[in-house]
Design an enzyme around this catalytic site. Structure first.
Site, PDB file in Angstrom:
ATOM      1  N   GLU A  40      -3.595  67.859 -55.439  1.00  0.00           N
ATOM      2  CA  GLU A  40      -2.406  66.547 -55.425  1.00  0.00           C
ATOM      3  C   GLU A  40      -1.811  66.425 -54.198  1.00  0.00           C
ATOM      4  O   GLU A  40      -0.533  67.445 -54.083  1.00  0.00           O
ATOM      5  CB  GLU A  40      -2.643  66.123 -56.898  1.00  0.00           C
ATOM      6  CG  GLU A  40      -1.280  65.233 -56.530  1.00  0.00           C
ATOM      7  CD  GLU A  40      -0.486  65.160 -58.040  1.00  0.00           C
ATOM      8  OE1 GLU A  40       0.833  64.301 -58.492  1.00  0.00           O
ATOM      9  OE2 GLU A  40      -1.140  65.631 -58.912  1.00  0.00           O
ATOM     10  N   LYS A 129      -3.545  63.639 -68.194  1.00  0.00           N
ATOM     11  CA  LYS A 129      -2.682  64.103 -68.320  1.00  0.00           C
ATOM     12  C   LYS A 129      -1.263  64.103 -69.110  1.00  0.00           C
ATOM     13  O   LYS A 129      -0.638  63.239 -68.764  1.00  0.00           O
ATOM     14  CB  LYS A 129      -1.691  63.691 -66.144  1.00  0.00           C
ATOM     15  CG  LYS A 129      -0.587  64.845 -66.165  1.00  0.00           C
ATOM     16  CD  LYS A 129      -0.161  64.664 -64.914  1.00  0.00           C
ATOM     17  CE  LYS A 129       0.635  62.894 -64.420  1.00  0.00           C
ATOM     18  NZ  LYS A 129       0.681  63.382 -63.594  1.00  0.00           N
TER      19      LYS A 129
END
Length: 207
Positions: A40, A129
């Site tokens: 990411e 998340k």
């Protein structure tokens, strides 16, 4: 490559925050050599769209590239157009989730409370998340899995070599690794990159 299944299989997503754009490719290679298969890049990185496009072409099926810290659908769309294969957000923004899913991309919003977690999932998020995990700990994952066992959880923020095993034992399906893996303000020398590869291998050995 099925992006979501790959994250489930390899379990770790390395988060690059504050890495200068001229070093991102070297860092990505070092992480790949250490076994990391999902990366990411936070959207506050200078020239982030160019970086996403470059990495997507460089690694093709070898490394999944996504954008992080995405706060709105406009940014999500720009990242997707650049080649992002998943969208990470620190919060639950329903419009961002819907835009991401409209393009068939994996949506991973950040949530903390049971209500936020369920809201994100019901609005199409693929994976939640749990953020910031540092103030919640592994026990929180176990507690959430009690009433919400069907929702896949990915602790991020504060996950390190000492506690990562406990998070997976508590029921996490994946984990996001920030500064515990890719440390800030390093020189990105060959020695730094070798150390990064070794640290990635240590994390992979835990999972």
């Amino acid at each position: 490559m099925d992006v979501l299944q790959s994250i489930y299989q390899h379990k770790l997503v390395a988060i690059l925050r504050g890495v200068p754009s001229e070093h991102i490719l070297d860092v990505a290679h070092a992480l790949h050599q250490g076994g990391i298969r999902a990366l990411e890049i936070t959207v506050d990185t200078p020239n982030v769209l160019d970086a996403i496009e470059q990495l997507s072409k460089e690694f093709e099926q070898e490394l999944i590239i996504g954008a992080g810290t995405v706060l709105d659908p406009e940014t999500a769309r720009a990242a997707i157009m650049a080649g992002s294969q998943f969208i990470f957000s620190p919060t639950v923004d329903i419009d961002t989730i819907k835009l991401t899913k409209r393009y068939g991309i994996v949506s991973i919003p950040g949530a903390m409370t049971p209500t936020e977690i369920l809201t994100a999932y019901e609005n199409g998020a693929d994976l939640i998340k749990v953020f910031p995990a540092t103030v919640l700990g592994p026990t929180y994952i176990k507690d959430i899995k009690g009433p919400l066992p069907h929702i896949p959880l990915m602790p991020t923020g504060g996950v390190n070599l000492d506690n990562i095993s406990a998070y997976f034992q508590a029921g996490a399906v994946a984990a996001g690794l920030g500064s515990s893996l890719v440390k800030k303000q390093q020189t990105y020398s060959k020695e730094d990159l070798r150390t990064l590869t070794q640290r990635a291998k240590q994390f992979m050995a835990k999972v």
